[in-house]
Write an enzyme that holds these catalytic residues in place. Structure first.
Site, PDB file in Angstrom:
ATOM      1  N   GLY A  82       0.794  -1.227   0.000  1.00 32.33           N
ATOM      2  CA  GLY A  82       0.000   0.000   0.000  1.00 32.33           C
ATOM      3  C   GLY A  82       0.828   1.279   0.000  1.00 32.33           C
ATOM      4  O   GLY A  82       0.441   2.274  -0.611  1.00 32.33           O
ATOM      5  N   HIS A 149     -13.829  11.434 -15.617  1.00 37.27           N
ATOM      6  CA  HIS A 149     -13.309  11.456 -16.992  1.00 37.27           C
ATOM      7  C   HIS A 149     -12.056  12.320 -17.153  1.00 37.27           C
ATOM      8  O   HIS A 149     -11.838  13.283 -16.413  1.00 37.27           O
ATOM      9  CB  HIS A 149     -14.401  11.975 -17.937  1.00 37.27           C
ATOM     10  CG  HIS A 149     -14.806  13.379 -17.606  1.00 37.27           C
ATOM     11  ND1 HIS A 149     -14.189  14.469 -18.163  1.00 37.27           N
ATOM     12  CD2 HIS A 149     -15.728  13.868 -16.746  1.00 37.27           C
ATOM     13  CE1 HIS A 149     -14.724  15.573 -17.677  1.00 37.27           C
ATOM     14  NE2 HIS A 149     -15.663  15.226 -16.810  1.00 37.27           N
ATOM     15  N   HIS A 158      -1.809   6.606  -4.896  1.00 35.43           N
ATOM     16  CA  HIS A 158      -2.820   5.827  -4.172  1.00 35.43           C
ATOM     17  C   HIS A 158      -4.041   6.708  -3.978  1.00 35.43           C
ATOM     18  O   HIS A 158      -3.976   7.727  -3.291  1.00 35.43           O
ATOM     19  CB  HIS A 158      -2.252   5.380  -2.818  1.00 35.43           C
ATOM     20  CG  HIS A 158      -3.180   4.505  -2.031  1.00 35.43           C
ATOM     21  ND1 HIS A 158      -2.780   3.885  -0.867  1.00 35.43           N
ATOM     22  CD2 HIS A 158      -4.464   4.138  -2.214  1.00 35.43           C
ATOM     23  CE1 HIS A 158      -3.788   3.183  -0.380  1.00 35.43           C
ATOM     24  NE2 HIS A 158      -4.833   3.322  -1.180  1.00 35.43           N
ATOM     25  N   ILE A 179      -8.406   8.834   2.420  1.00 30.88           N
ATOM     26  CA  ILE A 179      -9.750   8.237   2.495  1.00 30.88           C
ATOM     27  C   ILE A 179     -10.829   9.324   2.429  1.00 30.88           C
ATOM     28  O   ILE A 179     -10.796  10.298   3.191  1.00 30.88           O
ATOM     29  CB  ILE A 179      -9.900   7.450   3.805  1.00 30.88           C
ATOM     30  CG1 ILE A 179      -8.917   6.274   3.841  1.00 30.88           C
ATOM     31  CG2 ILE A 179     -11.319   6.958   4.010  1.00 30.88           C
ATOM     32  CD1 ILE A 179      -8.847   5.575   5.176  1.00 30.88           C
TER      33      ILE A 179
END
Ligand SMILES: CC(C)(COP(=O)(O)OP(=O)(O)OC[C@H]1O[C@@H](n2cnc3c(N)ncnc32)[C@H](O)[C@@H]1OP(=O)(O)O)[C@@H](O)C(=O)NCCC(=O)NCCS
Length: 222
Positions: A82, A149, A158, A179
């Site tokens: 991660g 898009h 990430h 997050i």
């Protein structure tokens, strides 16, 4: 009218080695196995250990790649780490040893047919990658994150669970979008920047800086 059963094409299996053996690796493993061509032969990690119940055998240290490739007839390596910097370092080493990277795309990810995903990326359950977006090598679009898009997501970025990236956004290599963060249209997040969890980004973010809050402001990370 009767139904005609077409023969299933005889696609060759791809033998994949997982590098990384923690919770993120388990999520990536499930996504890898959503591709019926993938056979994941096992996992390796920096200390040779992995979480209980990973689902594939631990095959040793990540220093033994060449021997593992020989013993297990590995076609591709998937780096399931991660942390962006660690994932980038390990990927460079894996590529340096001549391996081709795998890509993990969950069957629950929605990827536009006009999007491009590069090797080594992970598109996890609920990820949305919309039209004409490019996902760089080794990037993660995590659980329920969306990239709309015409975005350009750099290598080893990430996009953490639940983050939303509006259309036309550029995210530089190695950046972390935390997050649930939201990034407004047509902005640029510089390489290596960190966008804190829950942030609302309303202006460009300089490379290497850390921002959080709504609206997001530059802060000193501890
Ligand atoms: C932004 C971030 C990098 C800051 O980390 P940090 O420098 O270690 O910050 P600290 O935990 O020392 O917190 C410093 C202060 O900022 C606040 N803070 C930290 N992150 C915040 C955030 N995302 N939003 C609002 N406030 C935040 C803390 O409550 C603390 O406030 P206080 O000084 O009043 O006590 C981190 O909190 C973050 O949001 N990381 C993203 C994690 C993530 O999404 N990872 C993906 C996992 S899949």
């Amino acid at each position: 009218m009767g139904t005609t059963l077409l023969p299933v094409p005889n696609t060759p299996l791809v033998r994949v080695l997982l590098v990384g053996a923690n919770g993120h690796a388990r999520v990536c493993l499930e996504a890898l196995l959503d591709d019926p061509r993938h056979v994941v032969v096992g996992a390796i990690s920096s200390d040779g250990t992995g979480i209980e119940g990973l689902g594939v055998p631990m095959l040793g240290h990540d220093r033994n790649l060449a021997a593992l490739a020989r013993d297990h007839a590995i076609d591709r390596v998937f780096v399931a780490i991660g942390d962006n910097a660690a994932r980038s370092d390990v990927t460079r080493r894996v590529e340096g040893e001549g391996f081709t990277l795998g890509t993990a795309i969950s069957r629950f990810a929605m990827v536009s047919h006009t999007a491009t995903t590069h090797d080594g990326s992970a598109l996890l359950p609920g990820a949305v990658v919309n039209a004409a977006t490019v996902i760089g090598g080794g990037a993660i679009v995590n659980t329920n994150a969306s990239v709309d898009h015409d975005c350009a997501i750099g290598e080893f970025v990430h996009i953490a669970p639940g983050a939303s990236i509006a259309g036309g956004v550029t995210v530089g290599a190695g950046a972390l979008i935390g997050i649930g963060a939201r990034v407004l249209p047509n902005l640029t997040i510089g390489a290596g920047a960190v966008v804190g969890a829950g942030a609302v980004v309303v202006s460009d973010v300089a490379a290497g800086s850390t921002v959080w809050g709504a609206p997001a402001k530059v802060r000193e990370a501890s």
